[in-house]
Design an enzyme around this catalytic site. Structure first.
Site, mmCIF file in Angstrom:
data_model
loop_
_atom_site.group_PDB
_atom_site.id
_atom_site.type_symbol
_atom_site.label_atom_id
_atom_site.label_comp_id
_atom_site.label_asym_id
_atom_site.label_seq_id
_atom_site.Cartn_x
_atom_site.Cartn_y
_atom_site.Cartn_z
ATOM 1 N N ASN A 80 -54.497 -31.363 -22.548
ATOM 2 C CA ASN A 80 -55.254 -32.306 -23.172
ATOM 3 C C ASN A 80 -54.839 -33.533 -22.348
ATOM 4 O OD1 ASN A 80 -56.833 -34.452 -24.332
ATOM 5 N ND2 ASN A 80 -56.412 -33.910 -26.423
ATOM 6 N N ARG A 93 -62.212 -48.532 -34.648
ATOM 7 C CA ARG A 93 -63.599 -48.618 -33.934
ATOM 8 C C ARG A 93 -64.537 -49.163 -35.576
ATOM 9 N NH1 ARG A 93 -63.652 -42.525 -31.593
ATOM 10 N NH2 ARG A 93 -61.866 -42.931 -30.259
ATOM 11 N N GLU A 144 -58.249 -27.324 -32.636
ATOM 12 C CA GLU A 144 -59.026 -27.341 -31.360
ATOM 13 C C GLU A 144 -58.231 -26.563 -30.144
ATOM 14 O OE1 GLU A 144 -60.669 -31.715 -30.797
ATOM 15 O OE2 GLU A 144 -59.064 -31.682 -32.147
#
Length: 395
Positions: A13, A238, A382
């Site tokens: 990643n 965010r 993941e």
């Protein structure tokens, strides 16, 4: 069959100045080594490395480029004697091209670069790292696993925006979503845990980045992130969903540039802006307990938005029979789980306080006996999901 059982996958990643890695066997789920190369291209670079469940080691090494980082990773894992049969790469944005995980080819590498404007901080460096791996280790197959692929076939009524058709088609504007690899794993784990008893799941990936997904019989029906990961829930930094005209107002009346607004909404908003102390929910929970009014309001807004969008996801499936909390906040904060569930009591959601208080790395059911909806906690993985995709494609 024995050959497949012995298959080891390296999952990578890559970020702009970091590279996370994990070497594992997707069949046994055994993790042989994992770590993170930090501050790539910056002074003070280092590698934090763990293997076979041991303590984390910090190695201060020069990492001027991602190529140097990958060299070090292979040198570090070589003494383990675990041959790498395939490399799985997390790619943020597959755009309008990639509906499923794929073995890397020249063609799909061009696609990853072409859709980079949708993920400018991630796709270019991810593509560079894949090219480096292909060049350095040409005999090892590489697989790309895109965060957006799981949502590729969402119904058009969910994925399309009400913009002029020619504009949307020309610029490929639609809801792409994110966290697809995590939502896929959450569905898989929840479905196995319940022996296939669930069919309509609201998956709640609540971390610093956060999204929900309506999953019906393993397929994404809707999700809360949109063209980019800025949409939807309130997140660490965010803002999540707001009136698009806020952008026009900030430009016209505040005289902010588009880049300044981009930075504001992605890095200076969310929990950080609301609480005025931190983007970390743990700090905010502590502040709320100590009587900080801003922190209390922040948590209430978070619960409100989560519950409202969970109801929206349920509507996308005409109901739901289970919901699953996951990721950093969802897995670890009993306070947040209780706060969100309380807002959903009108839908029949009830959790058991004692079960909710238990901390565990296993999938668990925290529903109250009289809850109409099964409430699960599912630690996401993941890396395992990516490794399983590599195994399926490389075999």
């Amino acid at each position: 069959m024995l050959e497949r059982f012995a298959m080891n996958v390296l999952v990578i990643n890559a970020g702009s100045s970091s590279l996370k890695y994990q070497l594992l066997n997707p069949d046994t789920k055994e993790v042989f080594a994992k770590g993170n190369c930090e501050r790539i291209g910056i002074d003070g670079s280092f590698i934090g490395h763990e293997e076979l469940g041991g303590e984390k080691q910090i190695m201060n090494v020069a990492l001027p480029t991602h190529k140097d980082a990958i060299k070090y990773v292979f040198e570090i894992i070589k003494p383990l004697g675990k041959e790498v049969a395939g490399i799985g790469h997390r790619v943020v944005q597959g755009g309008w091209y990639i509906p499923e995980s794929q073995i890397v080819t020249d063609e799909n590498m061009r696609w990853v670069r072409e859709v980079a404007p949708l993920a400018p901080l991630h796709n270019p460096v991810e593509a560079d790292v894949i090219d480096i791996c292909r060049t350095m280790f040409p005999s090892i197959p590489n697989v790309i696993v895109c965060d957006t692929s799981f949502h590729f076939h969402m119904p058009e009524e969910a994925s399309r925006y009400a913009l002029p058709r020619d504009v949307a088609q020309k610029l490929h504007i639609r809801k792409y979503g994110a966290h697809g690899t995590s939502h896929r794993f959450i569905w898989k784990a929840a479905h196995e845990f319940t022996d296939g008893a669930i069919h309509k799941l609201v998956s709640c990936h609540l971390g610093s980045g956060a999204s929900l997904c309506a999953i019906k019989d393993g397929k994404s029906i809707d999700t809360t992130m949109g063209l980019t990961p800025l949409d939807g829930l309130i997140m660490g930094t965010r803002c999540g969903t707001l009136d698009p005209a806020v952008v026009f107002y900030l430009v016209r009346e505040g005289h902010y540039t588009i880049d300044e607004i981009d930075t504001m909404m992605n890095k200076q908003s969310g929990l950080k802006a609301l609480s005025a102390i931190s983007s970390d929910s743990r700090d905010i929970e502590q502040g709320a307990q100590e009587g900080n009014k801003d922190c209390q309001l922040t948590l209430n807004m978070y619960y409100y938005r989560c519950a409202a969008l969970i109801a929206e996801m349920a509507q996308a499936m005409q109901g739901f029979d289970a919901m699953a909390f996951s990721a950093g906040i969802g897995e670890n904060s009993a306070t947040v789980r209780a706060g969100v569930a309380k807002r959903l009591e009108w839908l029949g959601v009830k959790i058991d306080a004692e079960k909710n208080a238990v901390r565990s790395g296993e999938v668990r059911d925290i529903s109250a006996p009289d809850s109409k909806i099964r409430v699960l906690v599912v630690p996401t993985n993941e890396e395992l999901m990516i490794a399983l995709d590599v195994q399926k494609l490389v075999g």
